[in-house]
Design a protein around this motif. Structure first.
Motif, PDB file in Angstrom:
ATOM      1  N   MET A 264      -9.013 -48.239  -1.185  1.00 15.14           N
ATOM      2  CA  MET A 264      -7.898 -49.158  -0.950  1.00 15.14           C
ATOM      3  C   MET A 264      -8.116 -50.470  -1.696  1.00 15.14           C
ATOM      4  SD  MET A 264      -5.029 -49.625   0.483  1.00 15.14           S
ATOM      5  CE  MET A 264      -4.162 -51.141   0.089  1.00 15.14           C
ATOM      6  N   GLU A 265      -7.047 -50.918  -2.329  1.00 14.21           N
ATOM      7  CA  GLU A 265      -7.113 -52.043  -3.264  1.00 14.21           C
ATOM      8  C   GLU A 265      -6.947 -53.422  -2.638  1.00 14.21           C
ATOM      9  OE1 GLU A 265      -4.574 -49.752  -3.095  1.00 14.21           O
ATOM     10  OE2 GLU A 265      -2.631 -50.702  -3.414  1.00 14.21           O
ATOM     11  N   ASN A 266      -7.317 -53.631  -1.364  1.00 16.95           N
ATOM     12  CA  ASN A 266      -7.196 -54.944  -0.723  1.00 16.95           C
ATOM     13  C   ASN A 266      -7.621 -56.058  -1.679  1.00 16.95           C
ATOM     14  OD1 ASN A 266      -6.972 -53.351   1.779  1.00 16.95           O
ATOM     15  ND2 ASN A 266      -9.160 -53.040   1.413  1.00 16.95           N
ATOM     16  N   ALA A 297     -11.799 -47.731 -11.172  1.00 18.53           N
ATOM     17  CA  ALA A 297     -10.834 -48.306 -12.112  1.00 18.53           C
ATOM     18  C   ALA A 297      -9.463 -48.432 -11.451  1.00 18.53           C
ATOM     19  CB  ALA A 297     -10.740 -47.435 -13.363  1.00 18.53           C
ATOM     20  N   HIS A 298      -9.042 -47.365 -10.798  1.00 19.44           N
ATOM     21  CA  HIS A 298      -7.719 -47.352 -10.166  1.00 19.44           C
ATOM     22  C   HIS A 298      -7.556 -48.546  -9.216  1.00 19.44           C
ATOM     23  CE1 HIS A 298      -4.132 -45.296  -8.412  1.00 19.44           C
ATOM     24  NE2 HIS A 298      -4.517 -45.942  -7.323  1.00 19.44           N
ATOM     25  N   GLU A 299      -8.503 -48.710  -8.319  1.00 17.83           N
ATOM     26  CA  GLU A 299      -8.367 -49.802  -7.335  1.00 17.83           C
ATOM     27  C   GLU A 299      -8.451 -51.152  -8.028  1.00 17.83           C
ATOM     28  OE1 GLU A 299      -7.275 -48.650  -4.666  1.00 17.83           O
ATOM     29  OE2 GLU A 299      -7.973 -46.589  -4.939  1.00 17.83           O
ATOM     30  N   PHE A 301      -7.523 -51.832 -11.096  1.00 18.72           N
ATOM     31  CA  PHE A 301      -6.272 -52.043 -11.850  1.00 18.72           C
ATOM     32  C   PHE A 301      -5.129 -52.454 -10.925  1.00 18.72           C
ATOM     33  CE2 PHE A 301      -7.820 -48.737 -15.192  1.00 18.72           C
ATOM     34  CZ  PHE A 301      -8.702 -49.670 -15.707  1.00 18.72           C
ATOM     35  N   HIS A 302      -5.198 -52.027  -9.673  1.00 21.14           N
ATOM     36  CA  HIS A 302      -4.170 -52.452  -8.715  1.00 21.14           C
ATOM     37  C   HIS A 302      -4.098 -53.976  -8.589  1.00 21.14           C
ATOM     38  CE1 HIS A 302      -2.194 -49.066  -6.880  1.00 21.14           C
ATOM     39  NE2 HIS A 302      -3.263 -48.522  -6.353  1.00 21.14           N
ATOM     40  N   ASN A 303      -5.187 -54.666  -8.965  1.00 20.86           N
ATOM     41  CA  ASN A 303      -5.123 -56.118  -8.786  1.00 20.86           C
ATOM     42  C   ASN A 303      -3.893 -56.706  -9.479  1.00 20.86           C
ATOM     43  OD1 ASN A 303      -6.310 -58.560  -7.698  1.00 20.86           O
ATOM     44  ND2 ASN A 303      -6.498 -59.165  -9.857  1.00 20.86           N
ATOM     45  N   LYS A 320       3.750 -49.096  -7.954  1.00 13.75           N
ATOM     46  CA  LYS A 320       2.336 -49.454  -8.107  1.00 13.75           C
ATOM     47  C   LYS A 320       1.454 -48.220  -8.308  1.00 13.75           C
ATOM     48  CE  LYS A 320       0.895 -49.974  -3.178  1.00 13.75           C
ATOM     49  NZ  LYS A 320      -0.358 -49.210  -3.012  1.00 13.75           N
ATOM     50  N   GLU A 321       1.762 -47.107  -7.635  1.00  7.73           N
ATOM     51  CA  GLU A 321       0.848 -45.965  -7.704  1.00  7.73           C
ATOM     52  C   GLU A 321       1.005 -45.154  -8.988  1.00  7.73           C
ATOM     53  OE1 GLU A 321      -1.628 -45.951  -6.042  1.00  7.73           O
ATOM     54  OE2 GLU A 321      -1.151 -47.075  -4.227  1.00  7.73           O
ATOM     55  N   GLY A 322       2.236 -44.830  -9.361  1.00  8.62           N
ATOM     56  CA  GLY A 322       2.417 -44.064 -10.595  1.00  8.62           C
ATOM     57  C   GLY A 322       1.879 -44.850 -11.780  1.00  8.62           C
ATOM     58  N   VAL A 381       4.541 -38.853  -5.956  1.00  8.60           N
ATOM     59  CA  VAL A 381       4.590 -40.298  -6.170  1.00  8.60           C
ATOM     60  C   VAL A 381       3.481 -40.737  -7.129  1.00  8.60           C
ATOM     61  CG1 VAL A 381       4.250 -42.531  -5.028  1.00  8.60           C
ATOM     62  CG2 VAL A 381       5.747 -40.799  -3.986  1.00  8.60           C
ATOM     63  N   TYR A 382       2.289 -40.212  -6.932  1.00  6.97           N
ATOM     64  CA  TYR A 382       1.148 -40.631  -7.747  1.00  6.97           C
ATOM     65  C   TYR A 382       1.166 -39.968  -9.138  1.00  6.97           C
ATOM     66  CZ  TYR A 382      -1.477 -43.108  -4.050  1.00  6.97           C
ATOM     67  OH  TYR A 382      -1.900 -44.001  -3.103  1.00  6.97           O
ATOM     68  N   GLU A 383       1.031 -38.656  -9.148  1.00  5.19           N
ATOM     69  CA  GLU A 383       0.823 -37.981 -10.437  1.00  5.19           C
ATOM     70  C   GLU A 383       2.109 -37.810 -11.237  1.00  5.19           C
ATOM     71  OE1 GLU A 383      -1.371 -37.278  -7.968  1.00  5.19           O
ATOM     72  OE2 GLU A 383      -3.106 -37.924  -9.130  1.00  5.19           O
TER      73      GLU A 383
HETATM   74 ZN    ZN Z   1      -3.423 -46.539  -5.759  1.00  3.94          ZN
END
Ligand code: ZN
Ligand code: ARG
Length: 876
Positions: A264-266, A297-299, A301-303, A320-322, A381-383
């Motif tokens: 989780m990208e908190n 990386a994913h979390e 990059f969410h920043n 945000k997810e895609g 939603v993601y992929e």
């Molecule tokens: Zn995500």
């Protein structure tokens, strides 16, 4: 209750500031929230303030520091409504709630796992902590105070920058954190406890030094080194490729062992499932390393894509997810082999997202309604969301895509944005109209494209005729034609890639055909001899092609295409008919044979030393049983599919014994272990050779020897898989399983592999094996990783065992779902999606699957999560 996108409207009150004070206690944590609001301009003066709650107990409520008259509010566990509020001046409410972190088995909100307090607030977990406008379009600046017992909780962490701390009474201490970046509540995080730390620093492109800290259980610090390395590479890459710089003085990652998802990208304080942080050669496979690199990386990059620019509402989740998945895919492609990464992405998309899109749970990348938002953290939603972003990049080209991204960051920094906002940036940056393209966000279902080609030797033209059909999905019966970008090449007899002198019939940019009509033809002129068409290269669009190319043409692509993905696809297109035929042959009691041409191509690629080992390993990894089932499309008999596939594997093993022996010998001497892509590729090729050799020799000896000799977890777990899956009753297998269990008895993450390997042993006997494993002292029914590694992999990854003909595994699974649901609804609902394709089974099994689903449906105490899934699976 169903939430509709069309009902969106902004809140009546604007939240200005948030101050939270936590007095942590395992069972009685006190949360004081001070919230400053003002009424939004234009809102009716009589409108009350309504805050969300979930299972809350309020012990005090102040209004502008004074106790509020009970006549002015209504508090229930699910909401707090306050009436008679000022028309325009700001006001402050101070609300105290009492929560029990130990008893929080849902793992949403604030919970305590292994002595560590931690939070998970996305999507709607914050309302389990305090009453709040718990929605992503409410952005505020937070100050956090944490008070806790000092000995048990030397660490007190939250978002943003550390303000200070001090002692607090005889045994306690406190810490204050301030996050200057306005954020929605789902990005809030708190961690307290006693953990080990790995520290480093990163200097950003503008020269600011950021402290990097990864917190793990004491003693596990060395296993966080790879995650730290991946983090620094992610930070650098995001600066270089997307121009994004980190924006706080400190970036923290905490690894916890009880976690419902990956990570989780908190803001400033990412919380991870420890499975995606901890790695060393002895305990982690190459796949684990790759996952850690991608998720770190994913979390991170969410920043920017998620935190600095967040979502207006949860319908915009793909915003945000895609996008962030697209970014982590590109990162991994740059860190590793781009083509091999692409092949892995497409395998994953086809095995997870395509069935979702073709079944009762199908929904658009941007849904328009939901009953439980947790059930929309899906591969669609993601992929598919990532694929849609990739198509924008393909259509616009590199430069305009970059301009569009830059514009998005510039225009929407600090916003809670929508998919329309995002697309508009690319339209404005490129001047292209993306109206039709946007259907990708709105129409569910995998487009089916029928292709035919006609070569006219006298006119020297090649005509490609394409037709698109988007299948009906729940709630969407009529679909409009979409804009589908198909990368292509025409490959001539000698292997060179011809470019046509002119093309008529539609929009073509560079090497991309833009299919925009329902039926459309493209004519290439000036083509001197009949070329082989390589279409949807690099998987430029997430579609299924129906293009009956001859085995010769596919072989030509497999041997000559300069696009490695296309070569792999051609091998798959050769393999699938062989595998579906084999399943039918087995079902009809015949004996399976496969074409020499197919085996020839496969072995030529296996032996081609000019190709990277990781690619050759991918080529040798035939489509899975699920892939074959999907290709057959209905009335499936998993036993026949399995037996047919085994027969094909055996034929390849027999024909290729010499090739596999050479490969095994050549790649066995591993040298010092390195988790990089090159090392991983060699191990993958060696281990697939080992698997074919074991099959050809019909003996566990080689794998047992490899198991005993393995000096890393990839080789060890591969050898154990071969032993358990091919020789489940051999003495060597029993001993290896015991040796593995004994050696790793103290390492839960490694024991997950031990559970998974056994849960996926093919055949009807696996149900009893799974039941027995559930009584193992290593199995913890409250830990999501354990449950997924045993029950989850059995349901998702053991087609013959889970679908045994008597339906006993479905009944067992239904019991498990009903047992897990009261404790952890999100976990139960996610597991249950394993049954989404039940209608594709032959009628005997389908009836038994339906009976099990009906048992679940009949329960009167289901969570909303499970209720939503079971209803849709049965209905759709
Ligand atoms: Zn995500
Ligand atoms: N935002 C997280 C991520 O993709 C996942 C959160 C999942 N939340 C949920 N309720 N399923 O990185």
């Amino acid at each position: 209750r169903i939430v509709h996108l069309a009902d969106y409207r902004p809140t009546d009150f604007v939240l200005e500031r948030v101050d939270l004070t936590f007095e942590l206690d395992p069972t009685e944590t006190k949360v004081e929230a001070r919230l400053i609001f003002h009424r939004r301009e234009g809102v009716d003066a009589a409108a009350p303030l309504v805050l969300d709650g979930d299972d809350l107990t309020m012990t005090s409520l102040l209004f502008d520091q004074i106790e509020l008259d009970p006549a002015r509010y209504t508090a229930t566990p699910e909401s707090l409504t306050i009436r008679d509020l000022p028309e325009s001046t700001p006001f402050e409410i101070t609300v105290v709630t009492m929560i029990n972190p130990e008893a929080n088995t849902q793992l949403m909100g604030l919970y305590r796992s292994n002595g560590i307090y931690c939070t998970q607030c996305e999507a709607e977990g914050f309302r389990r902590i305090t009453y709040f406008p718990d929605r992503p379009d409410v952005l505020a600046v937070y100050t956090i105070n944490i008070i806790a017992d000092k000995a048990a909780n030397p660490l007190l962490l939250s978002n943003g920058n550390f303000l200070g701390g001090a002692g607090f009474g005889p045994d306690k201490h406190f810490a204050a954190w301030f996050d200057p970046h306005p954020k929605p509540s789902y990005l809030f995080a708190l961690v307290a406890g006693d953990l080990g730390i790995v520290e480093d620093t990163f200097t950003t492109m503008s020269g600011r030094e950021v402290a990097l800290k990864i917190y793990v259980e004491h003693g596990k610090e060395p296993r966080a080194a790879y995650a730290m390395d991946a983090l620094k590479r992610s930070m650098k890459w995001d600066e270089e490729v997307f121009g994004r710089e980190y924006d706080l003085d400190i970036f923290m990652i905490v690894a916890v062992s009880d976690f419902n998802m990956g990570a989780m990208e908190n803001k400033g304080l990412n919380i991870f499932n420890d499975k995606y942080v901890l790695a060393d050669p002895e305990t982690a496979t190459d796949q684990d390393y790759a996952n850690i690199e991608a998720i770190i990386a994913h979390e991170y990059f969410h920043n920017w894509t998620g935190n600095r620019i967040t979502c207006r509402d949860w319908f915009q989740l793909c915003l945000k997810e895609g996008l962030t998945v697209y970014r982590d895919h590109e990162f991994s492609a740059d860190m590793r082999s781009r083509s091999v990464k692409r092949i892995a992405e497409v395998r994953h998309l086809r095995s997870e997202q395509f069935p979702e899109d073709a079944g009762p749970l199908a929904h658009p990348v941007r849904p328009t309604k939901y009953r439980e938002i947790n059930n929309f953290y899906t591969t669609t939603v993601y992929e598919k969301g990532s694929e849609v972003t990739r198509m924008i990049a393909t259509i616009l080209g590199r430069d305009d895509f970059k301009k569009g991204m830059d514009l998005y960051f510039e225009r929407h920094d600090g916003d809670a944005a929508t998919v329309e906002d995002f697309v508009k940036c690319f339209e404005d940056a490129s001047g292209r109209d993306l109206t039709q393209f946007s259907l990708w966000y709105h129409q569910a279902g995998t487009p089916q494209i029928t292709v035919s080609s006609a070569y006219d030797a006298s006119a020297k033209t090649l005509t490609l005729s394409l037709e698109q059909m988007i299948p009906a999905t729940p709630g969407q019966s009529n679909k409009e034609p979409m804009h589908i970008p198909l990368r292509f090449a025409l490959i001539s007899e000698n292997g060179s890639e011809a470019t046509a002198s002119s093309i008529a019939g539609g929009d073509v940019t560079g090497d991309v055909l833009h299919l925009t009509q329902r039926a459309q033809s493209f004519t290439f002129s000036g083509i001197g001899s009949r070329p082989v068409v390589s279409l949807n290269r690099g998987f430029s669009a997430p579609v299924t092609l129906h293009f009956s190319q001859s085995a010769e043409d596919l072989g030509h692509i497999a041997r000559h295409d300069s696009d490695l993905f296309a070569r792999w696809q051609a091998i798959t297109d050769l393999a699938l008919p062989a595998l579906t035929d084999a399943a039918k042959t087995v079902r009809d009691g015949g004996s399976v044979t496969i074409s020499d041409a197919f085996v020839g191509v496969l072995l030529a690629i296996a032996a081609d030393e000019t190709l990277e080992p990781a690619f050759r390993a991918q080529a040798l990894t035939l489509p899975s049983e699920a892939d074959i089932a999907r290709e057959i499309g209905g009335n499936n008999d998993p036993d026949a599919i399995h037996a047919g596939r085994q027969a094909v594997l055996m034929a390849i093993a027999t024909a290729g014994t010499d090739v596999f022996r050479t490969l095994y010998a050549a790649h066995s001497a591993s040298g010092p272990f390195s988790p990089d892509a090159a090392g991983a590729g060699k191990r993958a090729l060696k281990n697939i050779a080992l698997s074919f050799l074991s099959l050809a020799e019909n003996s566990p000896a080689l794998a047992a020897e490899a198991f005993g000799r393995a000096d890393n977890m990839t080789d060890m777990s591969q050898a154990l898989t071969i032993l358990a899956h091919r020789f489940p009753d051999a003495e060597e297998t029993k001993q290896a399983l015991i040796a593995f269990e004994t050696r790793f008895a103290a390492n839960a993450l490694v024991l997950d592999k031990w559970f998974t390997i056994q849960a996926t042993i093919p055949g009807a006997a696996s149900l009893d094996r799974v039941k027995a494993l559930m009584t193992s002292p290593h199995f913890q029914p409250t830990n999501p990783n354990r449950v997924r590694s045993l029950v989850g992999t059995f349901a998702f990854g053991n087609a013959t065992g889970f679908n045994r003909a008597d339906g006993a595994a479905y009944a067992f699974f239904a019991e498990q779902i009903l047992a897990i649901d009261p404790r952890n609804p999100q976990l139960a609902a996610r597991l249950l999606t394993a049954m989404r394709s039940w209608r594709l089974l032959e009628p005997g099994r389908a009836d038994k699957a339906r009976a099990a689903l009906t048992t679940i449906e009949a329960s009167t105490t289901l969570s909303t999560d499970v209720r939503d899934i079971v209803d849709r699976i049965l209905k759709g």
